[in-house]
Design a protein around this motif. Structure first.
Motif, PDB file in Angstrom:
ATOM      1  N   CYS A  46      26.801   0.756 108.926  1.00  0.00           N
ATOM      2  CA  CYS A  46      26.382  -0.497 108.668  1.00  0.00           C
ATOM      3  C   CYS A  46      26.646  -0.873 107.185  1.00  0.00           C
ATOM      4  O   CYS A  46      27.063  -1.902 107.034  1.00  0.00           O
ATOM      5  CB  CYS A  46      25.130  -1.020 109.300  1.00  0.00           C
ATOM      6  N   ARG A  47      25.945   0.054 106.252  1.00  0.00           N
ATOM      7  CA  ARG A  47      26.071  -0.373 104.713  1.00  0.00           C
ATOM      8  C   ARG A  47      27.541  -0.335 104.581  1.00  0.00           C
ATOM      9  O   ARG A  47      27.904  -1.259 103.244  1.00  0.00           O
ATOM     10  CB  ARG A  47      25.153   0.365 104.072  1.00  0.00           C
ATOM     11  N   MET A  48      28.352   0.468 104.946  1.00  0.00           N
ATOM     12  CA  MET A  48      29.808   0.634 104.553  1.00  0.00           C
ATOM     13  C   MET A  48      30.519  -0.566 105.009  1.00  0.00           C
ATOM     14  O   MET A  48      31.259  -1.225 104.125  1.00  0.00           O
ATOM     15  CB  MET A  48      30.417   1.740 105.190  1.00  0.00           C
ATOM     16  N   MET A  49      30.340  -1.199 106.186  1.00  0.00           N
ATOM     17  CA  MET A  49      30.916  -2.414 106.618  1.00  0.00           C
ATOM     18  C   MET A  49      30.499  -3.594 105.546  1.00  0.00           C
ATOM     19  O   MET A  49      31.293  -4.496 105.641  1.00  0.00           O
ATOM     20  CB  MET A  49      30.730  -2.744 108.159  1.00  0.00           C
ATOM     21  N   ALA A  50      29.180  -3.665 105.331  1.00  0.00           N
ATOM     22  CA  ALA A  50      28.759  -4.610 104.468  1.00  0.00           C
ATOM     23  C   ALA A  50      29.015  -4.832 103.084  1.00  0.00           C
ATOM     24  O   ALA A  50      28.928  -5.724 102.140  1.00  0.00           O
ATOM     25  CB  ALA A  50      27.204  -4.708 104.681  1.00  0.00           C
ATOM     26  N   GLY A  51      29.762  -3.420 102.803  1.00  0.00           N
ATOM     27  CA  GLY A  51      30.287  -3.344 101.159  1.00  0.00           C
ATOM     28  C   GLY A  51      29.081  -2.797 100.438  1.00  0.00           C
ATOM     29  O   GLY A  51      29.324  -3.270  99.237  1.00  0.00           O
ATOM     30  N   ALA A  52      28.024  -2.486 101.070  1.00  0.00           N
ATOM     31  CA  ALA A  52      27.068  -1.819 100.183  1.00  0.00           C
ATOM     32  C   ALA A  52      27.053  -0.668  99.381  1.00  0.00           C
ATOM     33  O   ALA A  52      26.267  -0.180  98.503  1.00  0.00           O
ATOM     34  CB  ALA A  52      25.573  -1.981 100.984  1.00  0.00           C
ATOM     35  N   ASN A  53      28.063   0.266  99.879  1.00  0.00           N
ATOM     36  CA  ASN A  53      28.512   1.409  99.371  1.00  0.00           C
ATOM     37  C   ASN A  53      29.265   1.247  98.298  1.00  0.00           C
ATOM     38  O   ASN A  53      29.788   0.487  97.959  1.00  0.00           O
ATOM     39  CB  ASN A  53      29.360   2.463 100.491  1.00  0.00           C
ATOM     40  N   PHE A  54      29.352   2.223  97.396  1.00  0.00           N
ATOM     41  CA  PHE A  54      29.985   2.550  96.183  1.00  0.00           C
ATOM     42  C   PHE A  54      30.724   3.641  96.324  1.00  0.00           C
ATOM     43  O   PHE A  54      30.057   4.856  96.012  1.00  0.00           O
ATOM     44  CB  PHE A  54      29.051   2.440  94.915  1.00  0.00           C
TER      45      PHE A  54
END
Length: 337
Positions: A322-330
């Protein structure tokens, strides 16, 4: 009796996936048959293509039905072997891992289900990033479809992601000038470190005006990892004989497909004589070994660097997705078990 934890799809999400889209279940520990190996998961890969696998509609590959184990690639350690070519303790990378702690693999299965050894000198998790499917995607997109010439301008969206990072560096190795689009100043600083000549923050900038300033001669190659407004803005600024690689649509993936119509670009395609091609990397799996050998050589020569975003623990796999899909990952999103 030993049990095997696994994440199964609870329901097809209506809109963005949430951690409740999956549920954690116990299953009997699998046993390898003749010619098979039992592996224990060490790393799981989270990638945008997985969103299409949990949609109810038709996709380019079979999806996951409610109650089935979530699909996905991973790295695992062999813990039991009935295959003469595989020994206990060896590390394996495969797209057939799934979200489970243990799995039985058929090492001799062809195509994307194949079990692959980790090449010497490469960290195991790198086979899920620059030395794996994302690296192959970037390589094919640029060397087979985009084919930038020295001095041409290449625009890459989601440029700090798993594919975008490698695409920046390959484009530079091919002599192109790179314009990177990402969603934070930290990510854009990383893109500059990788060699991007210009950067655009799509969350704060007027994308059209920023592209006009960064690409005064138009866009020769567009590596589109997002779809949506970025796609529309770049398509309106293509140079003559531009090449467009449609790789991802993460910006609109939670919308119904009939709403993702994008720019009515047919007249622009006539004026520019641009070529637009969709990229599904699994169509190019026959190039995998040769491409990854080239990427490994570039890495040894210091031309390929890569950033990873790692969460710890099997319980956090849905959160990582979910964080990857929201662009929260770096960087490349991974989970370490």
């Amino acid at each position: 009796m030993p049990m095997n934890r696994q994440w199964v799809l609870d329901h097809h999400p209506d809109g963005p996936a949430t951690p409740a889209t999956w549920r954690l279940e116990d299953a009997p520990m699998p046993e390898p048959g003749p010619g098979q190996i039992l592996v224990r998961t060490r790393w799981l890969s989270l990638d945008p293509y997985m969103r299409g696998r949990i949609a109810p509609g038709a996709n380019y590959a079979a999806g996951v039905a409610p109650g089935e184990v979530m699909q996905g690639g991973g790295v695992a350690e062999v813990v039991a072997s009935n295959h003469p070519g595989w020994a206990v303790g060896e590390m394996v990378e495969t797209m057939a891992m799934g979200w489970r702690e243990h799995a039985v693999l058929d090492p001799d299965r062809p195509g994307t289900a194949r079990a692959n050894r980790i090449p010497p000198g490469i960290p195991p998790q790198a086979s899920l990033g620059w030395a794996g499917m994302p690296g192959l995607t970037a390589f094919v997109g640029l060397t087979e479809i985009g084919r930038p010439l020295p001095g041409e301008t290449v625009v890459i969206s989601a440029a700090s992601g798993a594919v975008g990072q490698v695409a920046i560096q390959i484009a530079r190795l091919m002599g192109a000038r790179v314009v990177a689009i990402a969603g934070s100043d930290d990510k854009l600083a990383h893109c500059r470190d990788l060699g991007a000549a210009e950067v655009i923050n799509h969350r704060t900038a007027d994308i059209g005006a920023a592209l006009d300033a960064a690409c005064p001669g138009g866009v020769d190659v567009f590596f589109d990892n997002t779809g949506g407004p970025i796609h529309d803005a770049v398509m309106a600024r293509l140079a003559t004989h531009a090449r467009v690689i449609i790789c991802g649509r993460i910006a609109v993936v939670d919308q119904p497909a009939d709403r993702d119509i994008g720019l009515r670009a047919s007249s622009r395609m006539i004026v520019t004589r641009a070529r637009v091609q969709g990229l599904v990397v699994f169509d190019w799996w026959h190039l995998r070994d040769a491409a990854l050998s080239r990427l490994a050589q570039w890495h040894r020569d210091g031309h390929i660097t890569f950033r990873e975003d790692v969460l710890e623990g099997f319980e956090r796999v849905p959160e990582a997705f979910c964080r990857m899909m929201a662009g929260a990952n770096f960087g490349k999103q991974l989970v370490r078990l």
